[in-house]
Design a protein around this motif. Structure first.
Motif, PDB file in Angstrom:
ATOM      1  N   PHE A  33       0.807  -1.224   0.000  1.00 19.10           N
ATOM      2  CA  PHE A  33       0.000   0.000   0.000  1.00 19.10           C
ATOM      3  C   PHE A  33       0.840   1.274   0.000  1.00 19.10           C
ATOM      4  O   PHE A  33       0.347   2.339  -0.350  1.00 19.10           O
ATOM      5  CB  PHE A  33      -0.939   0.008   1.214  1.00 19.10           C
ATOM      6  N   ASP A  34       2.124   1.177   0.425  1.00 20.15           N
ATOM      7  CA  ASP A  34       2.948   2.381   0.481  1.00 20.15           C
ATOM      8  C   ASP A  34       3.687   2.645  -0.831  1.00 20.15           C
ATOM      9  O   ASP A  34       4.571   3.503  -0.887  1.00 20.15           O
ATOM     10  CB  ASP A  34       3.957   2.269   1.626  1.00 20.15           C
ATOM     11  N   THR A  35       3.346   1.896  -1.902  1.00 23.38           N
ATOM     12  CA  THR A  35       3.974   2.099  -3.204  1.00 23.38           C
ATOM     13  C   THR A  35       3.111   3.014  -4.073  1.00 23.38           C
ATOM     14  O   THR A  35       2.012   2.617  -4.481  1.00 23.38           O
ATOM     15  CB  THR A  35       4.178   0.762  -3.933  1.00 23.38           C
ATOM     16  N   PRO A  36       3.553   4.236  -4.353  1.00 25.67           N
ATOM     17  CA  PRO A  36       2.790   5.120  -5.247  1.00 25.67           C
ATOM     18  C   PRO A  36       2.637   4.483  -6.630  1.00 25.67           C
ATOM     19  O   PRO A  36       3.585   3.906  -7.167  1.00 25.67           O
ATOM     20  CB  PRO A  36       3.644   6.388  -5.309  1.00 25.67           C
ATOM     21  N   LEU A  37       1.470   4.583  -7.189  1.00 21.80           N
ATOM     22  CA  LEU A  37       1.164   3.966  -8.486  1.00 21.80           C
ATOM     23  C   LEU A  37       0.400   4.971  -9.348  1.00 21.80           C
ATOM     24  O   LEU A  37      -0.553   5.598  -8.897  1.00 21.80           O
ATOM     25  CB  LEU A  37       0.301   2.705  -8.265  1.00 21.80           C
ATOM     26  N   TYR A  38       0.836   5.101 -10.619  1.00 21.31           N
ATOM     27  CA  TYR A  38       0.205   6.059 -11.527  1.00 21.31           C
ATOM     28  C   TYR A  38       0.091   5.424 -12.910  1.00 21.31           C
ATOM     29  O   TYR A  38       0.959   4.652 -13.338  1.00 21.31           O
ATOM     30  CB  TYR A  38       1.035   7.346 -11.646  1.00 21.31           C
ATOM     31  N   ARG A  39      -0.955   5.774 -13.592  1.00 23.03           N
ATOM     32  CA  ARG A  39      -1.102   5.321 -14.971  1.00 23.03           C
ATOM     33  C   ARG A  39      -0.298   6.263 -15.878  1.00 23.03           C
ATOM     34  O   ARG A  39      -0.319   7.485 -15.697  1.00 23.03           O
ATOM     35  CB  ARG A  39      -2.567   5.341 -15.381  1.00 23.03           C
ATOM     36  N   PHE A  40       0.432   5.686 -16.802  1.00 26.04           N
ATOM     37  CA  PHE A  40       1.240   6.473 -17.738  1.00 26.04           C
ATOM     38  C   PHE A  40       0.599   6.359 -19.121  1.00 26.04           C
ATOM     39  O   PHE A  40       0.575   5.281 -19.720  1.00 26.04           O
ATOM     40  CB  PHE A  40       2.677   5.946 -17.771  1.00 26.04           C
ATOM     41  N   ASN A  41       0.077   7.462 -19.596  1.00 30.16           N
ATOM     42  CA  ASN A  41      -0.715   7.447 -20.832  1.00 30.16           C
ATOM     43  C   ASN A  41       0.186   7.553 -22.064  1.00 30.16           C
ATOM     44  O   ASN A  41       0.735   8.610 -22.365  1.00 30.16           O
ATOM     45  CB  ASN A  41      -1.722   8.592 -20.817  1.00 30.16           C
ATOM     46  N   VAL A  42       0.329   6.433 -22.760  1.00 30.78           N
ATOM     47  CA  VAL A  42       1.091   6.385 -24.006  1.00 30.78           C
ATOM     48  C   VAL A  42       0.118   6.515 -25.165  1.00 30.78           C
ATOM     49  O   VAL A  42      -0.856   5.750 -25.250  1.00 30.78           O
ATOM     50  CB  VAL A  42       1.872   5.065 -24.129  1.00 30.78           C
ATOM     51  N   PRO A  43       0.323   7.455 -26.069  1.00 29.50           N
ATOM     52  CA  PRO A  43      -0.620   7.620 -27.192  1.00 29.50           C
ATOM     53  C   PRO A  43      -0.470   6.484 -28.215  1.00 29.50           C
ATOM     54  O   PRO A  43       0.454   5.671 -28.135  1.00 29.50           O
ATOM     55  CB  PRO A  43      -0.193   8.961 -27.793  1.00 29.50           C
ATOM     56  N   ASN A  44      -1.389   6.449 -29.153  1.00 19.47           N
ATOM     57  CA  ASN A  44      -1.292   5.480 -30.243  1.00 19.47           C
ATOM     58  C   ASN A  44      -0.245   5.971 -31.236  1.00 19.47           C
ATOM     59  O   ASN A  44      -0.510   6.867 -32.039  1.00 19.47           O
ATOM     60  CB  ASN A  44      -2.650   5.317 -30.942  1.00 19.47           C
ATOM     61  N   LEU A  45       0.931   5.404 -31.141  1.00 20.87           N
ATOM     62  CA  LEU A  45       2.021   5.813 -32.005  1.00 20.87           C
ATOM     63  C   LEU A  45       2.071   4.956 -33.257  1.00 20.87           C
ATOM     64  O   LEU A  45       1.429   3.904 -33.343  1.00 20.87           O
ATOM     65  CB  LEU A  45       3.351   5.715 -31.241  1.00 20.87           C
ATOM     66  N   ARG A  46       2.846   5.401 -34.205  1.00 15.17           N
ATOM     67  CA  ARG A  46       2.958   4.700 -35.485  1.00 15.17           C
ATOM     68  C   ARG A  46       3.924   3.528 -35.323  1.00 15.17           C
ATOM     69  O   ARG A  46       5.100   3.706 -35.023  1.00 15.17           O
ATOM     70  CB  ARG A  46       3.476   5.680 -36.536  1.00 15.17           C
ATOM     71  N   VAL A  47       3.415   2.306 -35.537  1.00 13.10           N
ATOM     72  CA  VAL A  47       4.198   1.102 -35.268  1.00 13.10           C
ATOM     73  C   VAL A  47       5.312   0.919 -36.275  1.00 13.10           C
ATOM     74  O   VAL A  47       6.458   0.642 -35.919  1.00 13.10           O
ATOM     75  CB  VAL A  47       3.285  -0.147 -35.258  1.00 13.10           C
ATOM     76  N   GLY A  48       5.012   1.085 -37.561  1.00 18.49           N
ATOM     77  CA  GLY A  48       6.019   0.806 -38.579  1.00 18.49           C
ATOM     78  C   GLY A  48       6.211  -0.681 -38.757  1.00 18.49           C
ATOM     79  O   GLY A  48       5.324  -1.485 -38.449  1.00 18.49           O
ATOM     80  N   THR A  49       7.387  -1.075 -39.206  1.00 13.88           N
ATOM     81  CA  THR A  49       7.662  -2.496 -39.450  1.00 13.88           C
ATOM     82  C   THR A  49       8.401  -3.095 -38.260  1.00 13.88           C
ATOM     83  O   THR A  49       9.006  -2.388 -37.448  1.00 13.88           O
ATOM     84  CB  THR A  49       8.526  -2.669 -40.706  1.00 13.88           C
ATOM     85  N   LEU A  50       8.369  -4.430 -38.187  1.00 14.65           N
ATOM     86  CA  LEU A  50       9.092  -5.118 -37.134  1.00 14.65           C
ATOM     87  C   LEU A  50      10.588  -4.850 -37.239  1.00 14.65           C
ATOM     88  O   LEU A  50      11.261  -4.646 -36.232  1.00 14.65           O
ATOM     89  CB  LEU A  50       8.822  -6.630 -37.216  1.00 14.65           C
ATOM     90  N   ASP A  51      11.093  -4.828 -38.462  1.00 13.24           N
ATOM     91  CA  ASP A  51      12.520  -4.557 -38.651  1.00 13.24           C
ATOM     92  C   ASP A  51      12.895  -3.170 -38.114  1.00 13.24           C
ATOM     93  O   ASP A  51      13.952  -2.990 -37.507  1.00 13.24           O
ATOM     94  CB  ASP A  51      12.892  -4.647 -40.138  1.00 13.24           C
ATOM     95  N   SER A  52      12.020  -2.182 -38.371  1.00 15.52           N
ATOM     96  CA  SER A  52      12.319  -0.827 -37.895  1.00 15.52           C
ATOM     97  C   SER A  52      12.289  -0.766 -36.370  1.00 15.52           C
ATOM     98  O   SER A  52      13.089  -0.060 -35.748  1.00 15.52           O
ATOM     99  CB  SER A  52      11.330   0.184 -38.485  1.00 15.52           C
ATOM    100  N   LEU A  53      11.371  -1.529 -35.762  1.00 13.15           N
ATOM    101  CA  LEU A  53      11.313  -1.583 -34.307  1.00 13.15           C
ATOM    102  C   LEU A  53      12.552  -2.245 -33.725  1.00 13.15           C
ATOM    103  O   LEU A  53      13.120  -1.789 -32.733  1.00 13.15           O
ATOM    104  CB  LEU A  53      10.069  -2.339 -33.843  1.00 13.15           C
ATOM    105  N   LEU A  54      12.972  -3.346 -34.343  1.00 12.77           N
ATOM    106  CA  LEU A  54      14.174  -4.045 -33.881  1.00 12.77           C
ATOM    107  C   LEU A  54      15.402  -3.144 -34.002  1.00 12.77           C
ATOM    108  O   LEU A  54      16.252  -3.099 -33.112  1.00 12.77           O
ATOM    109  CB  LEU A  54      14.378  -5.338 -34.671  1.00 12.77           C
ATOM    110  N   SER A  55      15.479  -2.427 -35.118  1.00  9.79           N
ATOM    111  CA  SER A  55      16.600  -1.518 -35.320  1.00  9.79           C
ATOM    112  C   SER A  55      16.579  -0.399 -34.289  1.00  9.79           C
ATOM    113  O   SER A  55      17.621  -0.017 -33.732  1.00  9.79           O
ATOM    114  CB  SER A  55      16.551  -0.929 -36.736  1.00  9.79           C
TER     115      SER A  55
END
Length: 375
Positions: A33-55
């Motif tokens: 209960f003593d651990t502060p917790l917050y939601r972190f709002n990440v927007p819908n970003l452009r995924v691109g290709t798997l290769d670009s993500l790996l790079s």
């Protein structure tokens, strides 16, 4: 009191993000209960290709370390400047909001970083902006340190031992005799050799005026004496004095020069204060810019690493926690339990996929996790 160390975590969503968020809140409330917790709002970003993500993933940790390092440099500079001026500027802010509040209530700045831009473009933009700020800080800090070094050098001359300090404020006009044939020299005598000086200075050379030596000042190490003699034997006297362990300081009494040194000191002090104030204000503003850019980078990072771990379509819950050291193990257990078996839906195992430790943690967890050190 705000935390200085946070975890940024993303968990795979099985049913709905709101349901998972409720379960996480409940678990933390019951078991840590003593651990502060917050939601972190990440927007819908452009995924691109798997290769670009790996790079991109290959550069995420390196870029994060750089950005985090710049934020810490600016913060240390602020601490140094506040300490030097004897003031406490209070909590740092980002756009008028305390740093910890900006992190825990993060909102993506669409105008600055359009979400439709490729992830690589956003990361490069953040990195480039922070690099420019770091370069600017180096120039400004160098200018400030140059003036501070000049002032320190003058202060050392004012406060150092008699062997090195400026003597002009210790010598009065009537202490010095200067005529066509006579000259007054200033001798720096070791404190415990004063009797030796007084008994021997008249014999160190011919044509020394008897009983002409007078003590002007004494510090912890040395005493300052005058001695009057004929100009023609001044060099011989210097040599003889040096052989006996006495130092003859070069000195020319000049009220104009003394006043000039005072004016120079006052100008340097004023210049330093103006530069300190200007650099401090710049650091306050720049820290906010760097921190804001860093949080946008963290949003890209948690998004990219979540896609690589959990697969497509994007379905994850990102949160920020600030557990105490004693609660870390308990919180890790809670997070692992909430992951279930879905964390490997995209890759059957981290060993097969080659994905391990993108978050830069020393341990690998069944969820995305990395640490944000504010200070």
């Amino acid at each position: 009191m705000a935390a200085s160390r946070y975890w940024m975590v993303s968990l795979p969503v099985q049913n709905s993000a709101s349901h998972l968020w409720s379960r996480l809140q409940e678990s933390i409330s019951k078991r840590s209960f003593d651990t502060p917790l917050y939601r972190f709002n990440v927007p819908n970003l452009r995924v691109g290709t798997l290769d670009s993500l790996l790079s991109l993933s290959d550069d995420l940790l390196k870029s994060n370390n750089f950005i985090e390092g710049v934020s810490h440099k600016i913060r240390r500079q602020i601490d140094d400047l506040e300490k030097a001026s004897g003031v406490d500027g209070g909590a740092l802010t980002v756009d008028g909001v305390p740093v910890d509040s900006y992190l825990t209530r993060f909102v993506w700045d669409e105008a600055k970083f359009p979400t439709m831009s490729p992830l690589r473009e956003i990361v490069d933009s953040v990195h480039g902006e922070v690099a420019k700020i770091e370069d600017d800080m180096k120039v400004r800090a160098a200018e400030y340190n140059t003036v501070r070094s000049q002032l320190n050098a003058i202060n050392r001359k004012q406060t150092g031992s008699l062997a090195v300090r400026d003597l002009s404020d210790l010598v009065k006009p009537d202490d010095i005799i200067t005529s066509e044939h006579l000259v007054t020299l200033l001798a720096v005598v070791p404190k415990y050799s004063q009797k030796d000086w007084l008994s021997s200075y008249e014999t160190l050379a011919t044509y020394v005026v008897p009983r002409s030596s007078k003590k002007l000042h004494e510090d912890n190490e040395y005493a300052l004496y005058t001695v009057t003699l004929f100009k023609k034997i001044a060099d011989h006297f210097r040599t003889s004095a040096r052989e006996k362990g006495f130092q003859i300081r070069d000195f020319e009494y000049s009220p104009e020069a003394q006043e000039g040194r005072k004016e120079e000191l006052q100008k340097l002090m004023q210049d330093l204060e103006n530069m300190r104030s200007s650099l401090l204000q710049w650091c306050y503003a720049s820290y906010g810019e760097v921190f804001s850019s860093w949080m946008h980078f963290c949003a890209v990072r948690v998004f990219a690493e979540s896609i690589l771990r959990y697969g497509l379509p994007p379905s994850f819950l990102s949160v920020v926690l600030a557990p105490s050291t004693k609660a870390e193990k308990k919180v890790r257990t809670i997070l692992s339990e909430l992951c279930g078996d879905s964390s490997n839906s995209f890759w059957t195992s981290e060993e097969e996929s080659g994905f391990a430790g993108l978050g830069g943690e020393t341990e690998t967890y069944p969820y995305v996790s990395f640490t944000i050190n504010i200070v």
